[in-house]
Design an enzyme around this catalytic site. Structure first.
Site, PDB file in Angstrom:
ATOM      1  N   ARG A  25       0.821  -1.225   0.000  1.00  0.00           N
ATOM      2  CA  ARG A  25       0.000   0.000   0.000  1.00  0.00           C
ATOM      3  C   ARG A  25       0.851   1.271   0.000  1.00  0.00           C
ATOM      4  O   ARG A  25       0.462   2.287   0.577  1.00  0.00           O
ATOM      5  CB  ARG A  25      -0.938   0.047   1.221  1.00  0.00           C
ATOM      6  CG  ARG A  25      -2.035  -0.975   1.214  1.00  0.00           C
ATOM      7  CD  ARG A  25      -3.226  -0.530   0.382  1.00  0.00           C
ATOM      8  NE  ARG A  25      -4.123  -1.643   0.153  1.00  0.00           N
ATOM      9  CZ  ARG A  25      -5.196  -1.913   0.899  1.00  0.00           C
ATOM     10  NH1 ARG A  25      -5.520  -1.135   1.892  1.00  0.00           N
ATOM     11  NH2 ARG A  25      -5.940  -2.948   0.615  1.00  0.00           N
ATOM     12  N   ARG A  29      -3.453   6.403   1.173  1.00  0.00           N
ATOM     13  CA  ARG A  29      -4.021   7.603   1.791  1.00  0.00           C
ATOM     14  C   ARG A  29      -3.118   8.317   2.776  1.00  0.00           C
ATOM     15  O   ARG A  29      -3.389   9.452   3.151  1.00  0.00           O
ATOM     16  CB  ARG A  29      -5.339   7.226   2.489  1.00  0.00           C
ATOM     17  CG  ARG A  29      -6.441   6.939   1.506  1.00  0.00           C
ATOM     18  CD  ARG A  29      -7.552   6.135   2.141  1.00  0.00           C
ATOM     19  NE  ARG A  29      -7.064   4.796   2.415  1.00  0.00           N
ATOM     20  CZ  ARG A  29      -7.803   3.823   2.943  1.00  0.00           C
ATOM     21  NH1 ARG A  29      -9.049   4.065   3.303  1.00  0.00           N
ATOM     22  NH2 ARG A  29      -7.305   2.624   3.154  1.00  0.00           N
ATOM     23  N   ARG A  38      -6.547  11.119  -5.934  1.00  0.00           N
ATOM     24  CA  ARG A  38      -7.802  10.376  -5.807  1.00  0.00           C
ATOM     25  C   ARG A  38      -8.991  11.325  -5.917  1.00  0.00           C
ATOM     26  O   ARG A  38     -10.003  11.006  -6.528  1.00  0.00           O
ATOM     27  CB  ARG A  38      -7.854   9.611  -4.490  1.00  0.00           C
ATOM     28  CG  ARG A  38      -9.007   8.611  -4.481  1.00  0.00           C
ATOM     29  CD  ARG A  38      -9.156   7.913  -3.160  1.00  0.00           C
ATOM     30  NE  ARG A  38      -9.480   8.843  -2.095  1.00  0.00           N
ATOM     31  CZ  ARG A  38      -9.837   8.493  -0.880  1.00  0.00           C
ATOM     32  NH1 ARG A  38      -9.905   7.228  -0.554  1.00  0.00           N
ATOM     33  NH2 ARG A  38     -10.124   9.405   0.032  1.00  0.00           N
ATOM     34  N   ASP A  75      -6.576  -3.039  -7.605  1.00  0.00           N
ATOM     35  CA  ASP A  75      -7.110  -3.717  -6.418  1.00  0.00           C
ATOM     36  C   ASP A  75      -7.421  -5.169  -6.749  1.00  0.00           C
ATOM     37  O   ASP A  75      -7.748  -5.489  -7.893  1.00  0.00           O
ATOM     38  CB  ASP A  75      -8.375  -3.021  -5.906  1.00  0.00           C
ATOM     39  CG  ASP A  75      -8.656  -3.421  -4.463  1.00  0.00           C
ATOM     40  OD1 ASP A  75      -8.082  -2.822  -3.542  1.00  0.00           O
ATOM     41  OD2 ASP A  75      -9.433  -4.380  -4.264  1.00  0.00           O
ATOM     42  N   TYR A 152     -14.532 -12.408  -0.381  1.00  0.00           N
ATOM     43  CA  TYR A 152     -15.258 -11.151  -0.662  1.00  0.00           C
ATOM     44  C   TYR A 152     -16.445 -11.393  -1.586  1.00  0.00           C
ATOM     45  O   TYR A 152     -17.510 -10.790  -1.420  1.00  0.00           O
ATOM     46  CB  TYR A 152     -14.305 -10.122  -1.278  1.00  0.00           C
ATOM     47  CG  TYR A 152     -13.308  -9.564  -0.291  1.00  0.00           C
ATOM     48  CD1 TYR A 152     -13.646  -8.519   0.567  1.00  0.00           C
ATOM     49  CD2 TYR A 152     -12.023 -10.097  -0.187  1.00  0.00           C
ATOM     50  CE1 TYR A 152     -12.730  -8.007   1.484  1.00  0.00           C
ATOM     51  CE2 TYR A 152     -11.101  -9.609   0.728  1.00  0.00           C
ATOM     52  CZ  TYR A 152     -11.465  -8.565   1.559  1.00  0.00           C
ATOM     53  OH  TYR A 152     -10.557  -8.076   2.474  1.00  0.00           O
TER      54      TYR A 152
HETATM   55  O1  CP3 Z   1       0.007  -1.887  -2.431  1.00  0.00           O
HETATM   56  C1  CP3 Z   1      -0.216  -0.975  -3.234  1.00  0.00           C
HETATM   57  O2  CP3 Z   1       0.150   0.198  -3.076  1.00  0.00           O
HETATM   58  C2  CP3 Z   1      -0.900  -1.339  -4.564  1.00  0.00           C
HETATM   59  C3  CP3 Z   1      -2.296  -1.215  -4.635  1.00  0.00           C
HETATM   60  C4  CP3 Z   1      -3.177  -2.135  -3.807  1.00  0.00           C
HETATM   61  C5  CP3 Z   1      -4.419  -1.712  -3.282  1.00  0.00           C
HETATM   62  N1  CP3 Z   1      -5.053  -2.790  -2.756  1.00  0.00           N
HETATM   63  C6  CP3 Z   1      -4.926  -0.336  -3.330  1.00  0.00           C
HETATM   64  C7  CP3 Z   1      -5.993   0.061  -2.391  1.00  0.00           C
HETATM   65  C8  CP3 Z   1      -3.052  -3.500  -3.507  1.00  0.00           C
HETATM   66  C9  CP3 Z   1      -1.894  -4.450  -3.782  1.00  0.00           C
HETATM   67  C10 CP3 Z   1      -4.252  -3.900  -2.866  1.00  0.00           C
HETATM   68  C11 CP3 Z   1      -4.520  -5.283  -2.444  1.00  0.00           C
HETATM   69  C12 CP3 Z   1      -5.751  -5.591  -1.714  1.00  0.00           C
HETATM   70  N2  CP3 Z   1      -6.991  -5.022  -1.853  1.00  0.00           N
HETATM   71  C13 CP3 Z   1      -5.868  -6.636  -0.765  1.00  0.00           C
HETATM   72  C14 CP3 Z   1      -4.756  -7.594  -0.393  1.00  0.00           C
HETATM   73  C15 CP3 Z   1      -3.780  -7.008   0.550  1.00  0.00           C
HETATM   74  C16 CP3 Z   1      -4.331  -6.703   1.922  1.00  0.00           C
HETATM   75  O3  CP3 Z   1      -4.448  -5.496   2.209  1.00  0.00           O
HETATM   76  O4  CP3 Z   1      -4.620  -7.640   2.666  1.00  0.00           O
HETATM   77  C17 CP3 Z   1      -7.186  -6.636  -0.296  1.00  0.00           C
HETATM   78  C18 CP3 Z   1      -7.760  -7.562   0.762  1.00  0.00           C
HETATM   79  C19 CP3 Z   1      -7.879  -5.622  -1.002  1.00  0.00           C
HETATM   80  C20 CP3 Z   1      -9.334  -5.285  -0.911  1.00  0.00           C
HETATM   81  C21 CP3 Z   1      -9.525  -3.916  -0.407  1.00  0.00           C
HETATM   82  N3  CP3 Z   1      -9.235  -2.788  -1.123  1.00  0.00           N
HETATM   83  C22 CP3 Z   1     -10.033  -3.540   0.854  1.00  0.00           C
HETATM   84  C23 CP3 Z   1     -10.455  -4.481   1.949  1.00  0.00           C
HETATM   85  C24 CP3 Z   1     -10.040  -2.148   0.865  1.00  0.00           C
HETATM   86  C25 CP3 Z   1     -10.615  -1.260   1.936  1.00  0.00           C
HETATM   87  C26 CP3 Z   1      -9.730  -1.211   3.115  1.00  0.00           C
HETATM   88  C27 CP3 Z   1      -8.919   0.038   3.047  1.00  0.00           C
HETATM   89  O5  CP3 Z   1      -7.703  -0.043   3.272  1.00  0.00           O
HETATM   90  O6  CP3 Z   1      -9.534   1.083   2.792  1.00  0.00           O
HETATM   91  C28 CP3 Z   1      -9.492  -1.686  -0.365  1.00  0.00           C
HETATM   92  C29 CP3 Z   1      -9.286  -0.281  -0.787  1.00  0.00           C
HETATM   93  C30 CP3 Z   1      -7.924   0.108  -1.266  1.00  0.00           C
HETATM   94  N4  CP3 Z   1      -7.135  -0.636  -2.096  1.00  0.00           N
HETATM   95  C31 CP3 Z   1      -7.270   1.344  -1.010  1.00  0.00           C
HETATM   96  C32 CP3 Z   1      -6.068   1.322  -1.721  1.00  0.00           C
HETATM   97  C33 CP3 Z   1      -5.037   2.416  -1.816  1.00  0.00           C
HETATM   98  C34 CP3 Z   1      -7.831   2.489  -0.201  1.00  0.00           C
HETATM   99  C35 CP3 Z   1      -8.901   3.103  -1.029  1.00  0.00           C
HETATM  100  C36 CP3 Z   1      -8.988   4.582  -0.937  1.00  0.00           C
HETATM  101  O7  CP3 Z   1      -8.117   5.307  -1.471  1.00  0.00           O
HETATM  102  O8  CP3 Z   1      -9.989   5.031  -0.364  1.00  0.00           O
END
Ligand code: CP3
Length: 344
Positions: A25, A29, A38, A75, A152
């Site tokens: 990540r 944010r 964003r 994602d 999911y």
């Molecule tokens: O790592 C990186 O910088 C690359 C991008 C990336 C994102 N999600 C961007 C993201 C990667 C590799 C993921 C993987 C991901 N997404 C996983 C596996 C890794 C982990 O965290 O366990 C999972 C389970 C998801 C599903 C997901 N996406 C969830 C549960 C959420 C909400 C939780 C949260 O952190 O807000 C997301 C949203 C998400 N994916 C964000 C980002 C930057 C935040 C969204 C935003 O900007 O509002």
């Protein structure tokens, strides 16, 4: 010829004096520049599907910190969406999807080889990045592992114990297995297309692998990951794969060999010393500083960062967090972590 990139060296099994670094990540944010982009995109999914802006946010942490790896901005839940599930994000809560609990729900999904139609903008982001990254930076593509994605798709949201997926697994095994199969095939297609577009390594995120116990872990964490890796190796023999069976505990032991992964990413529920002894002996490991240090910083961050570097010093290692950096992290703590890794 330019020296090989440090992350690719680690993935090839090389021990280096200073481990290469990237952070789960890393585009997110906690960075003001991410929040601004964003906002420009409108929302998170529009950002994922806009190749120019997704390229921009992928590059932001590379510019700011000079990480050794850039991870594609996308994602894991784009694959369900490309298979036909509804997907949206509720601010402050997380993802929501249409649920899959019956054969009728499953029958609405499209075939695995049609995911590209939806995912084409992601491949464009990979192509953009391939031309825009500094020559020393490795471009990492990724997808979710089938079990994590299925949790999911079945529940329609994140769940604390993956209860709905476990319930479907025991109440309607054929349906559960058909869903796992569809996700596995789509994931092979998706990762293969990322590699064709220029990804130099790929990572498979099994964030909920830890809730699979005993034979279930073998059948639904190990086996699908092995299938994905062997299909990718057949088509793209030189491309390394990182597997992340999060919270696998003892399940980390032998995971390289069982799945064919070039690197196993370790979360912070196990100690670096334990992982060095039991997992790194089989190949490259990635990890595993607790992401809470990016919030709290200070002497604890420095001490624990050094402990991770020292523990893994004897073998191939990519420095990373044990899980994603959180929105409340302080960007200065990330710099302190990097400086500490590079001076230990
Ligand atoms: O790592 C990186 O910088 C690359 C991008 C990336 C994102 N999600 C961007 C993201 C990667 C590799 C993921 C993987 C991901 N997404 C996983 C596996 C890794 C982990 O965290 O366990 C999972 C389970 C998801 C599903 C997901 N996406 C969830 C549960 C959420 C909400 C939780 C949260 O952190 O807000 C997301 C949203 C998400 N994916 C964000 C980002 C930057 C935040 C969204 C935003 O900007 O509002």
């Amino acid at each position: 010829m330019a020296p090989k990139k440090t992350i690719l060296k680690a993935l090839a099994g090389e021990t280096q004096a200073t481990p290469p670094i990237w952070m789960m990540r890393q585009a997110g944010r906690y960075l003001p520049e991410y929040r601004a982009t964003r906002e420009k995109a409108g929302d998170f999914l529009s950002l994922c599907y806009n190749p120019d802006l997704a390229t921009e946010v992928t590059l932001q942490p590379i510019r700011r910190y000079g990480f050794d790896g850039a991870i594609l901005f996308a994602d894991i839940l784009l694959v369900p969406q490309a298979l036909g599930a509804d997907l949206w994000f509720v601010t402050g809560e997380g993802p929501r999807l249409s649920t899959i609990t019956s054969q009728a729900d499953f029958d609405k999904l499209g075939p695995a080889d049609e995911v590209h139609e939806t995912l084409n903008p992601i491949y464009q982001t990979v192509r953009n990045l391939s031309g825009a990254l500094p020559p020393e930076t490795t471009l990492i593509g990724f997808a979710g592992a089938p079990w994590t994605v299925a949790t999911y798709m079945i529940a329609g949201r994140g769940t604390p114990d993956q209860g709905p997926a476990h319930a479907l697994k025991s109440e309607n095994r054929p349906l559960f297995e058909a869903l796992m199969e569809r996700i596995t095939e789509a994931t092979i297609q998706y990762l293969s297309a990322q590699i064709d577009a220029g990804a130099e390594a790929v990572k498979v995120f099994d964030s909920w692998a830890g809730s699979l116990k005993g034979q279930d872990f073998e059948d639904f964490a190990v086996a699908p990951t092995r299938r994905i890796i062997s299909a990718l190796k057949e088509k793209h023999p030189g491309i390394p794969v990182i597997a992340f069976p999060r919270e696998a505990g003892d399940g980390y032991i032998g995971f390289h060999e069982k799945t064919g992964a070039d690197c196993v990413a370790i979360d912070n529920s196990v100690s670096p010393d334990w992982a060095a002894e039991h997992v790194q002996k089989d190949g490259c490991v990635q990890g595993n500083l607790a992401s809470s240090h990016m919030v709290t910083g200070g002497d604890d961050l420095v001490r624990e960062t050094r402990a991770v570097v020292e523990a893994f010093r004897g073998g191939p290692h990519i420095f990373n967090l044990g899980h994603g950096i959180t929105p409340d992290a302080d960007p200065d703590n990330v710099q302190l972590m990097i400086d500490t890794v590079r001076s230990t």
